[in-house]
Motif scaffolding. Structure first.
Motif, PDB file in Angstrom:
ATOM      1  N   ARG A 191       9.384  15.999   6.160  1.00 14.59           N
ATOM      2  CA  ARG A 191       7.921  16.082   6.223  1.00 14.59           C
ATOM      3  C   ARG A 191       7.304  14.679   6.113  1.00 14.59           C
ATOM      4  O   ARG A 191       6.401  14.325   6.875  1.00 14.59           O
ATOM      5  N   ALA A 192       7.801  13.896   5.160  1.00 18.04           N
ATOM      6  CA  ALA A 192       7.232  12.551   4.961  1.00 18.04           C
ATOM      7  C   ALA A 192       7.521  11.665   6.167  1.00 18.04           C
ATOM      8  O   ALA A 192       6.674  10.870   6.588  1.00 18.04           O
ATOM      9  N   PHE A 193       8.708  11.809   6.736  1.00 25.98           N
ATOM     10  CA  PHE A 193       9.073  10.986   7.898  1.00 25.98           C
ATOM     11  C   PHE A 193       8.214  11.359   9.100  1.00 25.98           C
ATOM     12  O   PHE A 193       7.722  10.490   9.817  1.00 25.98           O
ATOM     13  N   HIS A 194       8.011  12.646   9.297  1.00 25.67           N
ATOM     14  CA  HIS A 194       7.105  13.078  10.363  1.00 25.67           C
ATOM     15  C   HIS A 194       5.716  12.476  10.133  1.00 25.67           C
ATOM     16  O   HIS A 194       5.071  11.994  11.070  1.00 25.67           O
ATOM     17  N   GLY A 195       5.259  12.484   8.884  1.00 26.76           N
ATOM     18  CA  GLY A 195       3.950  11.894   8.566  1.00 26.76           C
ATOM     19  C   GLY A 195       3.905  10.417   8.943  1.00 26.76           C
ATOM     20  O   GLY A 195       2.912   9.941   9.500  1.00 26.76           O
ATOM     21  N   GLN A 253       0.849  -1.189   0.000  1.00 24.94           N
ATOM     22  CA  GLN A 253       0.000   0.000   0.000  1.00 24.94           C
ATOM     23  C   GLN A 253       0.887   1.243   0.000  1.00 24.94           C
ATOM     24  O   GLN A 253       1.710   1.411   0.906  1.00 24.94           O
ATOM     25  N   LEU A 254       0.730   2.105  -1.008  1.00 25.93           N
ATOM     26  CA  LEU A 254       1.526   3.339  -1.035  1.00 25.93           C
ATOM     27  C   LEU A 254       0.922   4.366  -0.076  1.00 25.93           C
ATOM     28  O   LEU A 254      -0.293   4.534  -0.020  1.00 25.93           O
ATOM     29  N   MET A 255       1.799   5.058   0.645  1.00 29.57           N
ATOM     30  CA  MET A 255       1.385   6.103   1.586  1.00 29.57           C
ATOM     31  C   MET A 255       2.096   7.401   1.168  1.00 29.57           C
ATOM     32  O   MET A 255       3.093   7.803   1.779  1.00 29.57           O
ATOM     33  N   PRO A 256       1.609   8.063   0.099  1.00 30.02           N
ATOM     34  CA  PRO A 256       2.304   9.243  -0.427  1.00 30.02           C
ATOM     35  C   PRO A 256       1.967  10.481   0.388  1.00 30.02           C
ATOM     36  O   PRO A 256       0.828  10.932   0.384  1.00 30.02           O
ATOM     37  N   ILE A 257       2.941  10.997   1.102  1.00 27.89           N
ATOM     38  CA  ILE A 257       2.721  12.199   1.908  1.00 27.89           C
ATOM     39  C   ILE A 257       2.875  13.419   0.999  1.00 27.89           C
ATOM     40  O   ILE A 257       3.945  13.641   0.413  1.00 27.89           O
ATOM     41  N   ARG A 258       1.809  14.197   0.898  1.00 31.46           N
ATOM     42  CA  ARG A 258       1.858  15.385   0.033  1.00 31.46           C
ATOM     43  C   ARG A 258       2.722  16.461   0.699  1.00 31.46           C
ATOM     44  O   ARG A 258       2.552  16.771   1.880  1.00 31.46           O
ATOM     45  N   ILE A 259       3.630  17.049  -0.085  1.00 30.28           N
ATOM     46  CA  ILE A 259       4.609  18.001   0.447  1.00 30.28           C
ATOM     47  C   ILE A 259       4.228  19.452   0.174  1.00 30.28           C
ATOM     48  O   ILE A 259       4.418  20.329   1.005  1.00 30.28           O
ATOM     49  N   HIS A 305      -4.627   8.136  -4.374  1.00 31.10           N
ATOM     50  CA  HIS A 305      -4.845   9.104  -3.300  1.00 31.10           C
ATOM     51  C   HIS A 305      -3.505   9.693  -2.865  1.00 31.10           C
ATOM     52  O   HIS A 305      -2.441   9.147  -3.181  1.00 31.10           O
ATOM     53  N   THR A 306      -3.584  10.805  -2.148  1.00 26.78           N
ATOM     54  CA  THR A 306      -2.399  11.349  -1.484  1.00 26.78           C
ATOM     55  C   THR A 306      -2.797  11.583  -0.028  1.00 26.78           C
ATOM     56  O   THR A 306      -3.983  11.753   0.271  1.00 26.78           O
ATOM     57  N   ILE A 307      -1.815  11.541   0.859  1.00 25.59           N
ATOM     58  CA  ILE A 307      -2.103  11.797   2.269  1.00 25.59           C
ATOM     59  C   ILE A 307      -1.870  13.287   2.513  1.00 25.59           C
ATOM     60  O   ILE A 307      -0.742  13.779   2.423  1.00 25.59           O
ATOM     61  N   ASP A 308      -2.964  14.006   2.719  1.00 24.72           N
ATOM     62  CA  ASP A 308      -2.906  15.464   2.823  1.00 24.72           C
ATOM     63  C   ASP A 308      -2.982  15.907   4.275  1.00 24.72           C
ATOM     64  O   ASP A 308      -3.492  15.179   5.121  1.00 24.72           O
ATOM     65  N   GLY A 309      -2.509  17.120   4.525  1.00 19.16           N
ATOM     66  CA  GLY A 309      -2.596  17.713   5.863  1.00 19.16           C
ATOM     67  C   GLY A 309      -1.228  18.112   6.377  1.00 19.16           C
ATOM     68  O   GLY A 309      -1.100  19.122   7.060  1.00 19.16           O
ATOM     69  N   TYR A 310      -0.191  17.335   6.025  1.00 25.10           N
ATOM     70  CA  TYR A 310       1.146  17.648   6.528  1.00 25.10           C
ATOM     71  C   TYR A 310       1.784  18.825   5.780  1.00 25.10           C
ATOM     72  O   TYR A 310       2.792  19.369   6.207  1.00 25.10           O
ATOM     73  N   GLU A 311       1.179  19.228   4.647  1.00 22.85           N
ATOM     74  CA  GLU A 311       1.750  20.291   3.812  1.00 22.85           C
ATOM     75  C   GLU A 311       1.274  21.676   4.244  1.00 22.85           C
ATOM     76  O   GLU A 311       1.698  22.679   3.674  1.00 22.85           O
TER      77      GLU A 311
END
Ligand SMILES: *Cc1c(COP(=O)(O)O)cnc(C)c1O
Length: 330
Positions: free
Chosen positions: A291-295, A209-215, A252-258
């Motif tokens: 950012r992605a690591f924090h996510g 499962q990909l977990m792409p953290i949006r930057i 999908h992208t994982i949003d909110g951390y950006e």
């Protein structure tokens, strides 16, 4: 290559990149998870990063078309631009970089490295996303140069082929180590890596499962990151011989951390960077991987990933930007 056989690759990097476990980090979560890392900070090209994989295909295409000059665009601390400058130096091509903003007072980090590798720098003020790429290409062509334009972030289907291939590389490593990975966290920004991985997973039968953290929260040519990825995947579905096309509805992208904005280092991101540095001796960067690591840590801390899962952090490079952010990290 079994697919897109018209594409030739110009070898620039060191592959396969290492894949290894982060036992000290897992201990901090009382071994609820097994945590692995894929080291694309070791791809080569002037301190490594994920653009090496894309540039192998992009420069392959440029050289096949007898280009003598490459033009691309990015932020002033762009890793993509620094890696393009390195690739051009190696391939004997001229390199023009369009960088947003005004000339800085101090040249450091990625910008310094790009200059050291003889790139021609153009500062483009508010036009930050490569709006002037085609104009510069026309200008150079009028001077008799054969200019090849690489889009922002190297994110077209040609560049994404690097990550189509990388999905196969990961699959081979996992089979070799008898491992299954449930979730792959990584920084997603111009979409090429995410699209390439999705297509590559379909091509090579990699089940994860990909977990792409949006930057970056700004849009690219009026499109959200999700739309950009969908467009690239649609092109890949049409152009690659996939056993089963990728279902674009699941993208999908994982949003909110950006939310803090592109290039703004938050306290939580800084804490994550220092956690990995201090527990594993591995350096992240303040813009993307921090950012992605924090996510990822946030997902683990709040048990948004099922206990007992195997997770992988795909390190995408960016080390030189630490020097630009020195005062915030020390
Ligand atoms: C470019 C970059 C990314 C994002 O990759 P995209 O293909 O643009 O989504 C992630 N991490 C680092 C360090 C990068 O330079």
């Amino acid at each position: 290559m079994i697919i897109m056989d018209k594409l030739t690759k110009y070898e620039l990097g060191f592959f396969p990149t290492p894949l290894h476990e982060l036992e000290n980090l897992a201990a901090a979560f009382e071994d609820t998870y097994r945590i692995f890392i894929k080291r694309d900070d070791h791809t080569g090209l002037a301190t490594g990063g994920n653009k090496t994989r894309k540039l192998e295909y992009l420069l392959g295409d440029a050289l096949a078309k007898k280009a003598d000059t490459i033009i691309t665009a990015g932020a002033q601390q762009s890793n993509h631009c620094r890696q393009t400058a390195a690739a051009c130096a190696k391939a004997g091509l001229g390199c023009h970089l369009l960088l947003g903003g005004d000339p800085p007072e101090h040249v450091t980090g990625n910008l310094l490295l790009s200059k050291m590798m003889k790139a021609h720098i153009h500062y483009t003020g508010d036009r930050r996303k490569g709006e002037d790429l085609d104009n510069l290409a026309d200008q150079l062509r009028k001077n008799g140069q054969n200019a090849y334009v690489i889009p922002y972030g190297g994110s077209n289907l040609t560049g994404a082929m690097g990550y189509v291939e990388a999905a196969g590389e990961l699959k081979d490593q996992l089979s070799g180590q008898g491992l299954h990975i449930d979730h792959v966290f990584f920084a997603s920004s111009s979409g090429g890596m995410q699209a390439g991985l999705l297509l590559g997973m379909a091509l090579h039968g990699l089940d994860t499962q990909l977990m792409p953290i949006r930057i970056d929260k700004t849009e690219m040519q009026g499109m959200t990151l999700q739309e950009v990825v969908k467009r690239l995947v649609n092109e890949g579905n049409a152009g690659l011989k996939l056993p089963v096309p990728v279902d674009t509805d699941t993208i999908h992208t994982i949003d909110g951390y950006e939310e803090a904005g592109y290039g703004v280092l938050t306290e939580e991101e800084k804490a994550g960077i220092l956690t990995l540095a201090g527990s594993e001796g591995i350096l992240l960067d303040p813009v993307y991987t921090g950012r992605a690591f924090h996510g990822m840590l946030d997902h683990l801390q709040h048990a948004r990933i099922a206990p007992g899962s195997n997770v992988l952090f795909w390190h995408t490079g960016g080390i030189p930007a630490n020097f630009y952010y020195a005062s915030l990290l020390s």
